[in-house]
Design a protein around this motif. Sequence first.
Motif, PDB file in Angstrom:
ATOM      1  N   LEU A  16      -7.062  -9.500  -9.302  1.00 56.54           N
ATOM      2  CA  LEU A  16      -6.870  -8.109  -9.380  1.00 56.54           C
ATOM      3  C   LEU A  16      -6.954  -7.898 -10.830  1.00 56.54           C
ATOM      4  N   GLU A  17      -7.892  -6.877 -11.231  1.00 56.17           N
ATOM      5  CA  GLU A  17      -8.302  -6.241 -12.485  1.00 56.17           C
ATOM      6  C   GLU A  17      -8.092  -4.727 -12.615  1.00 56.17           C
ATOM      7  N   GLU A  18      -7.096  -4.283 -13.083  1.00 59.69           N
ATOM      8  CA  GLU A  18      -6.777  -2.630 -13.157  1.00 59.69           C
ATOM      9  C   GLU A  18      -6.664  -2.028 -14.530  1.00 59.69           C
ATOM     10  N   THR A  19      -7.190  -1.000 -14.591  1.00 62.81           N
ATOM     11  CA  THR A  19      -7.235  -0.252 -15.823  1.00 62.81           C
ATOM     12  C   THR A  19      -6.500   1.157 -15.513  1.00 62.81           C
ATOM     13  N   ASN A  20      -5.511   1.487 -16.397  1.00 63.56           N
ATOM     14  CA  ASN A  20      -5.071   2.891 -16.404  1.00 63.56           C
ATOM     15  C   ASN A  20      -5.996   3.932 -17.306  1.00 63.56           C
ATOM     16  N   LEU A  21      -6.901   4.403 -16.767  1.00 63.04           N
ATOM     17  CA  LEU A  21      -7.770   5.382 -17.519  1.00 63.04           C
ATOM     18  C   LEU A  21      -7.260   6.260 -18.319  1.00 63.04           C
ATOM     19  N   ARG A  22      -6.083   6.526 -18.055  1.00 65.21           N
ATOM     20  CA  ARG A  22      -5.291   7.756 -19.031  1.00 65.21           C
ATOM     21  C   ARG A  22      -5.046   7.033 -20.305  1.00 65.21           C
ATOM     22  N   TRP A  23      -4.289   5.899 -19.951  1.00 64.23           N
ATOM     23  CA  TRP A  23      -3.559   5.321 -21.345  1.00 64.23           C
ATOM     24  C   TRP A  23      -4.285   4.125 -21.682  1.00 64.23           C
ATOM     25  N   GLU A  24      -5.424   3.776 -21.062  1.00 62.66           N
ATOM     26  CA  GLU A  24      -6.434   2.836 -21.605  1.00 62.66           C
ATOM     27  C   GLU A  24      -5.557   1.367 -21.736  1.00 62.66           C
ATOM     28  N   LYS A  25      -4.852   1.271 -20.767  1.00 66.48           N
ATOM     29  CA  LYS A  25      -4.158  -0.260 -20.401  1.00 66.48           C
ATOM     30  C   LYS A  25      -4.585  -0.833 -19.324  1.00 66.48           C
ATOM     31  N   SER A  26      -4.721  -2.377 -19.394  1.00 62.70           N
ATOM     32  CA  SER A  26      -5.386  -3.106 -18.379  1.00 62.70           C
ATOM     33  C   SER A  26      -4.446  -4.109 -17.951  1.00 62.70           C
ATOM     34  N   LYS A  27      -4.560  -4.645 -16.692  1.00 61.62           N
ATOM     35  CA  LYS A  27      -3.874  -5.991 -16.391  1.00 61.62           C
ATOM     36  C   LYS A  27      -4.713  -6.685 -15.436  1.00 61.62           C
ATOM     37  N   LYS A  28      -4.569  -8.065 -15.145  1.00 57.86           N
ATOM     38  CA  LYS A  28      -5.215  -9.213 -14.544  1.00 57.86           C
ATOM     39  C   LYS A  28      -4.212  -9.674 -13.742  1.00 57.86           C
ATOM     40  N   VAL A  29      -4.087  -9.896 -12.665  1.00 60.76           N
ATOM     41  CA  VAL A  29      -3.100 -10.799 -11.786  1.00 60.76           C
ATOM     42  C   VAL A  29      -3.858 -11.304 -10.761  1.00 60.76           C
ATOM     43  N   GLU A  30      -3.287 -12.681 -10.553  1.00 64.46           N
ATOM     44  CA  GLU A  30      -4.037 -13.390  -9.550  1.00 64.46           C
ATOM     45  C   GLU A  30      -2.863 -13.945  -8.766  1.00 64.46           C
ATOM     46  N   ASN A  31      -3.095 -13.876  -7.117  1.00 64.46           N
ATOM     47  CA  ASN A  31      -2.275 -14.341  -6.125  1.00 64.46           C
ATOM     48  C   ASN A  31      -2.776 -15.380  -5.282  1.00 64.46           C
ATOM     49  N   ASP A  32      -2.157 -16.000  -4.505  1.00 66.02           N
ATOM     50  CA  ASP A  32      -2.457 -16.998  -3.471  1.00 66.02           C
ATOM     51  C   ASP A  32      -2.856 -16.085  -2.352  1.00 66.02           C
ATOM     52  N   GLU A  35      -4.866  10.744  -8.890  1.00 73.83           N
ATOM     53  CA  GLU A  35      -3.927  11.469  -7.914  1.00 73.83           C
ATOM     54  C   GLU A  35      -2.805  12.116  -9.132  1.00 73.83           C
ATOM     55  N   GLY A  36      -2.839  13.390  -9.260  1.00 71.68           N
ATOM     56  CA  GLY A  36      -1.886  13.901 -10.181  1.00 71.68           C
ATOM     57  C   GLY A  36      -2.520  13.824 -11.496  1.00 71.68           C
ATOM     58  N   PHE A  37      -1.601  13.319 -12.432  1.00 71.93           N
ATOM     59  CA  PHE A  37      -2.080  12.754 -13.701  1.00 71.93           C
ATOM     60  C   PHE A  37      -2.384  11.175 -13.723  1.00 71.93           C
ATOM     61  N   ARG A  38      -2.251  10.623 -12.633  1.00 72.87           N
ATOM     62  CA  ARG A  38      -2.766   9.263 -12.728  1.00 72.87           C
ATOM     63  C   ARG A  38      -4.372   9.107 -12.503  1.00 72.87           C
ATOM     64  N   LYS A  39      -4.579   8.026 -13.138  1.00 76.65           N
ATOM     65  CA  LYS A  39      -6.292   7.952 -12.871  1.00 76.65           C
ATOM     66  C   LYS A  39      -6.357   6.373 -13.406  1.00 76.65           C
ATOM     67  N   ILE A  40      -6.790   5.360 -12.348  1.00 71.78           N
ATOM     68  CA  ILE A  40      -6.741   4.236 -12.259  1.00 71.78           C
ATOM     69  C   ILE A  40      -8.191   3.785 -11.585  1.00 71.78           C
ATOM     70  N   GLN A  41      -8.502   2.780 -12.291  1.00 72.27           N
ATOM     71  CA  GLN A  41      -9.671   1.809 -11.920  1.00 72.27           C
ATOM     72  C   GLN A  41      -9.428   0.612 -11.252  1.00 72.27           C
ATOM     73  N   THR A  42      -9.603   0.073 -10.264  1.00 76.76           N
ATOM     74  CA  THR A  42      -9.127  -1.351  -9.969  1.00 76.76           C
ATOM     75  C   THR A  42     -10.331  -1.921  -9.123  1.00 76.76           C
ATOM     76  N   THR A  43     -10.340  -3.418  -9.286  1.00 73.25           N
ATOM     77  CA  THR A  43     -11.331  -4.383  -8.502  1.00 73.25           C
ATOM     78  C   THR A  43     -10.325  -5.486  -8.100  1.00 73.25           C
ATOM     79  N   ILE A  44     -10.411  -5.696  -6.790  1.00 72.33           N
ATOM     80  CA  ILE A  44     -10.130  -7.060  -6.308  1.00 72.33           C
ATOM     81  C   ILE A  44     -11.056  -7.947  -5.896  1.00 72.33           C
TER      82      ILE A  44
END
Length: 279
Positions: free
Chosen positions: A153-169, A133-142
């Motif tokens: 949730l595991e998410e990677t910003n493909l443009r900036w090569e930054k990743s995060k992992k988050v867990e929720n109840d 979307e625009g300049f954003r390019k995100i890969q997400t798996t839940i």
Amino acid sequence: MSQAFPKPALLALAVLLLAPAAGVAQKPAAPPASAPAPSVPARDTVSSASVIHPPAERHFTSGETYVYEVEWRLWKAGTATLRLEDAGSEQRVLASADSAGVAALLYTVRDRFEAFFDRKTFCSRNLTKHTEEGFRKIQTTIRFDYARRKSVLEETNLRWEKSKKVENDIPECVTDVVSGIYYLGSQPLAPDATYGFPLNDGGRTTQVEAHVEAREEVKTPAGTFQTVRVQPRATSGVLKDRGQVWIWYSDDVARIPVQMRARMFWGTLTFRLARSDRR
């Protein structure tokens, strides 16, 4: 210039099931009024907002792809697709959204979704999203880990090569923003009834209540349909008060989502069925 088009612009199916949108929605007007629907017995009026109720009968045909024309502020904003397939003991939902025409010049969108849910329980198993979307390019798996009652949730910003992992109840069973369209359509949709269910998109679980508002005749490029108009609302969590959403399902055993509409503070997105393809 990119800010002239909504962000997220054509997260078509996610927006239509109350996925996050930019900003805070203004209170929009209601859709055209229809004749009041007859009431139903109180015991059928509201189902538990914390439980997924597996449908007694299947309405949907696997292998069918629904293709939608998307309109934003009287412009053709793009196209969206929705497809259901058999996948062993699970069912697979594929969805896409692509901007087109003037909208694509203002804000390019190319989004892809893939979700799996258990065919017996309708519990979501996992969801994959690739959003451009625009300049954003995100890969997400839940992934929904029911043994631990967690969404992962595991998410990677493909443009900036930054990743995060988050867990929720999560509760013992949830649906997601893509499979949820089929789950809601599988319910009885009795006149004036309200159906509650938990929905998770990798963050905190949101409680959704979907009210059956009216029966309407709807004209789309694919033809004229007798429909049931349903309005889902988030009653808790960060998705509450983010806008208004309606889905028109065909009033028959197929329960085709023939039209969908999201009214947000940046305008209205309308999805009209253009055709259905079977292969």
